[in-house]
Design a protein around this motif. Structure first.
Motif, PDB file in Angstrom:
ATOM      1  N   LEU B  45       0.861  -1.172   0.000  1.00  0.00           N
ATOM      2  CA  LEU B  45       0.000   0.000   0.000  1.00  0.00           C
ATOM      3  C   LEU B  45       0.896   1.220   0.000  1.00  0.00           C
ATOM      4  N   LEU B 107      -2.731   2.112  -7.927  1.00  0.00           N
ATOM      5  CA  LEU B 107      -3.171   1.296  -6.791  1.00  0.00           C
ATOM      6  C   LEU B 107      -2.317   0.039  -6.804  1.00  0.00           C
ATOM      7  N   VAL B 190      -1.733   6.153   7.146  1.00  0.00           N
ATOM      8  CA  VAL B 190      -3.000   5.457   6.947  1.00  0.00           C
ATOM      9  C   VAL B 190      -3.690   6.085   5.749  1.00  0.00           C
ATOM     10  N   LYS B 191      -4.465   5.280   5.066  1.00  0.00           N
ATOM     11  CA  LYS B 191      -5.054   5.744   3.814  1.00  0.00           C
ATOM     12  C   LYS B 191      -6.417   5.097   3.621  1.00  0.00           C
ATOM     13  N   GLU B 192      -7.287   5.824   2.977  1.00  0.00           N
ATOM     14  CA  GLU B 192      -8.564   5.249   2.569  1.00  0.00           C
ATOM     15  C   GLU B 192      -8.710   5.393   1.060  1.00  0.00           C
ATOM     16  N   TYR B 193      -9.343   4.392   0.476  1.00  0.00           N
ATOM     17  CA  TYR B 193      -9.730   4.488  -0.918  1.00  0.00           C
ATOM     18  C   TYR B 193     -11.220   4.796  -0.931  1.00  0.00           C
ATOM     19  N   VAL B 279     -16.252   4.600   1.248  1.00  0.00           N
ATOM     20  CA  VAL B 279     -14.951   4.049   1.621  1.00  0.00           C
ATOM     21  C   VAL B 279     -14.921   2.570   1.230  1.00  0.00           C
ATOM     22  N   ARG B 280     -14.019   2.230   0.333  1.00  0.00           N
ATOM     23  CA  ARG B 280     -13.937   0.843  -0.138  1.00  0.00           C
ATOM     24  C   ARG B 280     -12.797   0.081   0.525  1.00  0.00           C
ATOM     25  N   GLU B 281     -11.811   0.849   1.024  1.00  0.00           N
ATOM     26  CA  GLU B 281     -10.689   0.164   1.680  1.00  0.00           C
ATOM     27  C   GLU B 281      -9.985   1.137   2.612  1.00  0.00           C
ATOM     28  N   TYR B 282      -9.492   0.563   3.703  1.00  0.00           N
ATOM     29  CA  TYR B 282      -8.672   1.292   4.661  1.00  0.00           C
ATOM     30  C   TYR B 282      -7.396   0.497   4.828  1.00  0.00           C
ATOM     31  N   GLY B 283      -6.296   1.171   5.038  1.00  0.00           N
ATOM     32  CA  GLY B 283      -5.058   0.430   5.224  1.00  0.00           C
ATOM     33  C   GLY B 283      -4.008   1.286   5.898  1.00  0.00           C
ATOM     34  N   ALA B 284      -2.913   0.643   6.287  1.00  0.00           N
ATOM     35  CA  ALA B 284      -1.828   1.352   6.963  1.00  0.00           C
ATOM     36  C   ALA B 284      -0.499   0.745   6.533  1.00  0.00           C
TER      37      ALA B 284
END
Lengths: 110, 437
Positions: B45, B107, B190-193, B279-284
């Motif tokens: 990511l 992505l 941290v990020k969101e799509y 929000v389709r995805e969250y990640g770190a």
């Protein structure tokens, strides 16, 4: 001219929004390893004496939580494998490994 | 599996590892890439801007191979955010509108599998769902292979290229770096799509169509004025939005990363761009802010390290994947030369580092060697000046019925109240040193 003191408010005075992390985690794809936990607490006694317990806040997936007895609980299933706890535990009390091949988070977008 | 032997082993199918494998496979070596994810990119990511120059070096015909880019970056710049205002410094140019472009939003779970596929086509063997558990060494300490979590999963080769990413467990086991990164030398992002229909997204960001895109880096209130940045990048039909700060800042101020991101998303300037988005995805992910002076040794006997594992990041210009690809290629070429000479010693493999010293990879890292220390030693920098600029702009753009000369004095007075003249001078001097190397 208005007073601008709020412009330089110290971090502690900033009010943070509430986030229901479950709503964020739910859109993540995981392949949970039911047999092996890739994160373990080395010594519960150390967590018990750790005063600020920074992992409760900085972990982006809120993997760490204390139960009623004050024991550190590890929800490794929600881990996104960033490695913050491996580095930032003040007592290096987190036994952090990579999940077994194929297990853990699998990003769809990344 | 029995005794599996290759000419080279690559650990990790990210940009560094794939570039290395591709280079070696094309040079005729029998190469295995071992990846712990279910597919290349499953664990990866990043913010979202990918620079093509390094890709063109390893794969000159990459454009014909239809890389899964999101949007070319045709407008980019900075937002300096105060709690209720923003100063935008954006650069948009017709000259960005050529394809292949210099930069694309990407992505990783889409791009990395495509890139890995190119190495496979070149003849590399890609093994996924397999975690490398340790390096294998001979009695003299030379690396001779790796152990994996597969039954009888040892694999042997005279050279191993470690491209394991920021969690540099093998790099440490190889003895290339003495200790773990401290929380002051690593950023947590941290990020969101956030999904948005392409038409809607284009209208909001002023884009004429799918062949235009925006990359915005945000400073100031996005990180509560602490050292770090936020970002907003446009994808084909979605926004990548995130925030990153030194891990030590999260600890010191007891901040929850997802709350910092949510606060950013709720900012009055930011919110309208996300309205109605899903929000389709969250990640770190961690970003190594290792810096030139704390990088690991890049080569040992039978082993080289590339990419995040080696701290190859230029945080100032949000570059990383291009450094990784260039380094992977250099490591691959070094492995090819080593095979020709039959010499896999640290002394021979050290030409890998010399190659990088002649390239932008180590030149840039050397130039910005003081950047992390600068931010760490000037924690007020982002907040104070960004807020000052916004207040100065408010006075400048408002008609108060007071003479402009008084307005100018007001602004100077305001600056003095926040930071002494010598303080400002000192900050600027330190910033210049951090920029010029």
């Amino acid at each position: 001219m208005g007073n601008n003191n709020h412009m330089t408010a110290p971090v502690a005075e900033v009010s943070m929004p509430h986030v229901n992390l479950d709503d964020l985690i739910v859109c993540l794809k995981y392949y949970v390893d039911e047999e092996v936990a890739h994160i373990r607490i080395k010594d519960q006694a150390i967590c018990a004496t750790c005063d600020p317990k920074p992992c409760l806040a900085f972990c982006p997936a809120h993997v760490f939580e204390t139960d009623r007895q004050g024991r550190m609980m590890v929800s490794y299933q929600a881990c996104v494998e960033c490695g913050s706890c491996r580095i930032a535990c003040p007592f290096h009390n987190v036994d952090w490994r990579l999940p077994r091949g194929g297990y853990g988070v699998a990003y769809k977008y990344g | 599996m029995g005794m599996l032997t290759f000419d080279a082993i690559v650990v990790g199918a990210g940009p560094a590892g794939v570039a290395a494998a591709l280079t070696m496979a094309r040079g005729g070596l029998k190469v295995i890439i071992i990846e712990r994810g279910r597919f290349a990119g499953a664990k990866n990511l990043f913010g979202g801007v990918f620079y093509t120059h390094a890709l063109a070096d390893v794969l000159p015909d990459y454009w014909e191979r239809k890389p899964p880019f999101e949007r070319p970056v045709t407008e980019q710049g900075y937002w300096m955010l105060s709690p209720d205002s923003v100063i935008r410094v954006m650069h948009k140019s017709e000259r960005y509108r050529k394809e292949p472009a210099d930069a694309y939003t990407v992505l990783r779970a889409r791009f990395d599998p495509w890139f890995a596929e190119q190495a496979v086509e070149a003849g590399a063997l890609l093994i996924t769902r397999t975690t490398v558990t340790r390096l294998l060494k001979d009695e003299r300490g030379r690396v001779i292979g790796v152990d994996t979590d597969r039954p009888e999963g040892s694999v042997y080769a005279p050279v191993v290229i470690i491209a394991e990413g920021v969690n540099n467990l093998l790099t440490r086991q190889a003895g290339l770096i003495a200790s773990d990164l401290p929380p002051t030398h690593v950023a947590l992002a941290v990020k969101e799509y956030v999904n948005l229909p392409a038409k809607e997204l284009q209208a909001r960001f002023g884009l004429s169509g799918p062949r235009e895109g925006v990359a915005i880096d945000v400073f100031g209130d996005v990180t509560l004025g602490l050292p770090g940045t936020g970002f907003i990048y446009t994808n084909q039909s979605g926004i990548s939005i995130g925030v990153g700060m030194l891990l030590s800042e999260f600890i010191t101020h007891r901040l929850r990363p997802y709350e910092v991101l949510e606060r950013f998303k709720n900012h009055p300037v930011v919110r309208p761009y996300l309205e109605g988005g899903e929000v389709r995805e969250y990640g770190a992910h961690l970003i190594p802010e290792t810096g030139y002076d704390r990088m690991p040794k890049l080569a040992g006997d039978g082993v080289m390290v590339a990419g995040d594992a080696a701290g190859m990041v230029d945080a100032l210009h949000r570059e990383g994947t291009n450094l990784a690809i260039t380094a992977g290629k250099a490591a691959g070429e070094t492995a090819l030369a080593a095979h020709q000479q039959g010499d896999f010693s640290a002394a021979f493999l050290s030409r890998y580092r010399r190659t990088l010293e002649d390239s932008f990879v180590l030149k840039d890292m050397k130039q910005y060697r003081r950047m992390t220390d600068f931010l760490e030693s000037s924690p007020h920098f982002m907040g104070t000046y960004v807020n000052l600029l916004n207040e100065a702009a408010l006075r400048y753009f408002t008609a108060h019925g007071i003479p402009k000369r008084e307005m100018e004095h007001d602004i100077i007075k305001m600056v003095r109240e926040r930071r002494s003249f010598t303080g400002v001078a000192w900050d600027m001097l330190k910033l210049m040193r951090a920029m010029r190397g």
